[in-house]
Write a protein that holds these residues in place. Structure first.
Motif, mmCIF file in Angstrom:
data_model
loop_
_atom_site.group_PDB
_atom_site.id
_atom_site.type_symbol
_atom_site.label_atom_id
_atom_site.label_comp_id
_atom_site.label_asym_id
_atom_site.label_seq_id
_atom_site.Cartn_x
_atom_site.Cartn_y
_atom_site.Cartn_z
ATOM 1 N N TYR A 21 0.819 -1.209 0.000
ATOM 2 C CA TYR A 21 0.000 0.000 0.000
ATOM 3 C C TYR A 21 0.859 1.267 0.000
ATOM 4 C CZ TYR A 21 -3.399 3.477 1.530
ATOM 5 O OH TYR A 21 -4.187 4.586 1.613
ATOM 6 N N TYR A 22 1.945 1.301 0.790
ATOM 7 C CA TYR A 22 2.730 2.514 0.956
ATOM 8 C C TYR A 22 3.850 2.687 -0.062
ATOM 9 C CZ TYR A 22 0.558 4.073 5.245
ATOM 10 O OH TYR A 22 -0.347 4.557 6.162
ATOM 11 N N LEU A 23 4.301 1.614 -0.685
ATOM 12 C CA LEU A 23 5.391 1.751 -1.653
ATOM 13 C C LEU A 23 4.899 2.480 -2.897
ATOM 14 C CD1 LEU A 23 7.253 -1.661 -1.421
ATOM 15 C CD2 LEU A 23 8.126 0.577 -0.808
ATOM 16 N N PRO A 24 5.760 3.311 -3.495
ATOM 17 C CA PRO A 24 5.348 4.009 -4.714
ATOM 18 C C PRO A 24 5.135 3.001 -5.850
ATOM 19 C CG PRO A 24 7.648 4.477 -4.197
ATOM 20 C CD PRO A 24 7.097 3.652 -3.079
ATOM 21 N N HIS A 25 4.038 3.191 -6.573
ATOM 22 C CA HIS A 25 3.696 2.259 -7.639
ATOM 23 C C HIS A 25 4.362 2.688 -8.947
ATOM 24 C CE1 HIS A 25 0.781 0.368 -5.029
ATOM 25 N NE2 HIS A 25 0.317 1.577 -4.712
ATOM 26 N N GLY A 26 4.764 1.721 -9.735
ATOM 27 C CA GLY A 26 5.354 1.995 -11.041
ATOM 28 C C GLY A 26 6.840 2.282 -10.997
ATOM 29 N N GLN A 27 7.469 2.195 -9.839
ATOM 30 C CA GLN A 27 8.909 2.431 -9.730
ATOM 31 C C GLN A 27 9.604 1.133 -9.364
ATOM 32 O OE1 GLN A 27 9.797 5.487 -6.922
ATOM 33 N NE2 GLN A 27 8.686 7.078 -8.018
ATOM 34 N N LYS A 28 10.760 0.926 -9.947
ATOM 35 C CA LYS A 28 11.576 -0.234 -9.607
ATOM 36 C C LYS A 28 12.545 0.179 -8.505
ATOM 37 C CE LYS A 28 10.141 -3.195 -12.675
ATOM 38 N NZ LYS A 28 9.495 -4.414 -12.329
ATOM 39 N N LEU A 29 12.343 -0.381 -7.311
ATOM 40 C CA LEU A 29 13.205 -0.071 -6.177
ATOM 41 C C LEU A 29 13.963 -1.322 -5.771
ATOM 42 C CD1 LEU A 29 10.698 1.953 -3.958
ATOM 43 C CD2 LEU A 29 12.471 2.875 -5.432
ATOM 44 N N THR A 30 15.210 -1.124 -5.335
ATOM 45 C CA THR A 30 15.962 -2.251 -4.792
ATOM 46 C C THR A 30 15.444 -2.544 -3.385
ATOM 47 O OG1 THR A 30 17.676 -0.860 -3.812
ATOM 48 C CG2 THR A 30 18.006 -1.552 -6.111
ATOM 49 N N THR A 31 15.866 -3.657 -2.837
ATOM 50 C CA THR A 31 15.448 -4.029 -1.491
ATOM 51 C C THR A 31 15.881 -2.974 -0.480
ATOM 52 O OG1 THR A 31 15.691 -6.330 -2.121
ATOM 53 C CG2 THR A 31 15.527 -5.874 0.216
ATOM 54 N N LYS A 32 17.082 -2.475 -0.634
ATOM 55 C CA LYS A 32 17.597 -1.442 0.279
ATOM 56 C C LYS A 32 16.778 -0.158 0.169
ATOM 57 C CE LYS A 32 20.868 -0.087 3.104
ATOM 58 N NZ LYS A 32 20.963 -0.595 4.438
ATOM 59 N N GLN A 33 16.410 0.229 -1.050
ATOM 60 C CA GLN A 33 15.620 1.442 -1.242
ATOM 61 C C GLN A 33 14.211 1.271 -0.656
ATOM 62 O OE1 GLN A 33 15.971 1.711 -5.495
ATOM 63 N NE2 GLN A 33 17.503 3.357 -5.377
ATOM 64 N N MET A 34 13.624 0.086 -0.839
ATOM 65 C CA MET A 34 12.308 -0.170 -0.255
ATOM 66 C C MET A 34 12.362 -0.080 1.264
ATOM 67 S SD MET A 34 10.353 -3.127 -2.408
ATOM 68 C CE MET A 34 11.689 -4.286 -2.577
ATOM 69 N N GLU A 35 13.401 -0.668 1.838
ATOM 70 C CA GLU A 35 13.552 -0.637 3.299
ATOM 71 C C GLU A 35 13.704 0.792 3.798
ATOM 72 O OE1 GLU A 35 16.718 -2.182 6.665
ATOM 73 O OE2 GLU A 35 16.731 -3.105 4.697
ATOM 74 N N GLN A 36 14.553 1.583 3.131
ATOM 75 C CA GLN A 36 14.752 2.968 3.547
ATOM 76 C C GLN A 36 13.473 3.785 3.381
ATOM 77 O OE1 GLN A 36 18.091 4.248 1.221
ATOM 78 N NE2 GLN A 36 19.598 3.502 2.702
ATOM 79 N N TYR A 37 12.734 3.546 2.308
ATOM 80 C CA TYR A 37 11.500 4.286 2.074
ATOM 81 C C TYR A 37 10.462 3.969 3.151
ATOM 82 C CZ TYR A 37 7.364 6.141 -0.193
ATOM 83 O OH TYR A 37 6.221 6.844 -0.464
#
Length: 142
Positions: A51-67
């Motif tokens: 729900y909270y992750l930005p849609h349509g963007q490819k994020l690495t695991t580290k970027q997802m965790e930081q976000y």
């Protein structure tokens, strides 16, 4: 002549626990509780992450965790939903299925004072509540 028989040794009696230590839990219930807690934590955080992750963007695991760690709504929201889920699980398995009072199954009893003429100080018991409320308000403001 018959020999006198010695009396049979007495069996040790089972310990009698005080009322506040008698619980309705069992080992299988504890194992089920731990498994439910782990699975529900992963599910709640997974659903909120989607729900909270930005849609349509490819994020690495580290970027997802930081976000996600930068979003207090995710951290506080996932814990509140998870605690409510755990509370509901305990309510269903302890109270509804076993037919006992929910608070007694948790071991929560009414506080009895030793001296009935002396009133209890309710302010002393409720002092931590404002601190919890202020910390929640300040974390949401950030």
């Amino acid at each position: 002549m018959l020999a006198a028989q010695s009396p049979a040794p007495a069996l040790p009696s089972l310990p009698q626990y005080p009322e506040d230590l008698q619980i309705t839990w069992s080992w299988p219930h504890l194992i089920l509780f731990v498994l439910f807690g782990l699975v529900s934590l992963v599910m709640v955080q997974g659903i909120l992450a989607v729900y909270y992750l930005p849609h349509g963007q490819k994020l690495t695991t580290k970027q997802m965790e930081q976000y996600l760690l930068s979003k207090p709504q995710f951290a506080i929201g996932s814990m509140l939903i998870w605690y409510a889920t755990i509370f509901f699980f305990l309510y269903v398995t302890l109270s509804l299925l076993r037919g006992h009072s929910f608070w007694e199954c948790l071991g929560w009893r009414k506080i009895n004072s030793h001296n009935r003429e002396q009133p209890r100080n309710r302010l002393f018991i409720s002092l931590p509540a404002p601190g919890c409320l202020f910390s929640l308000l300040f974390s949401l403001r950030a």
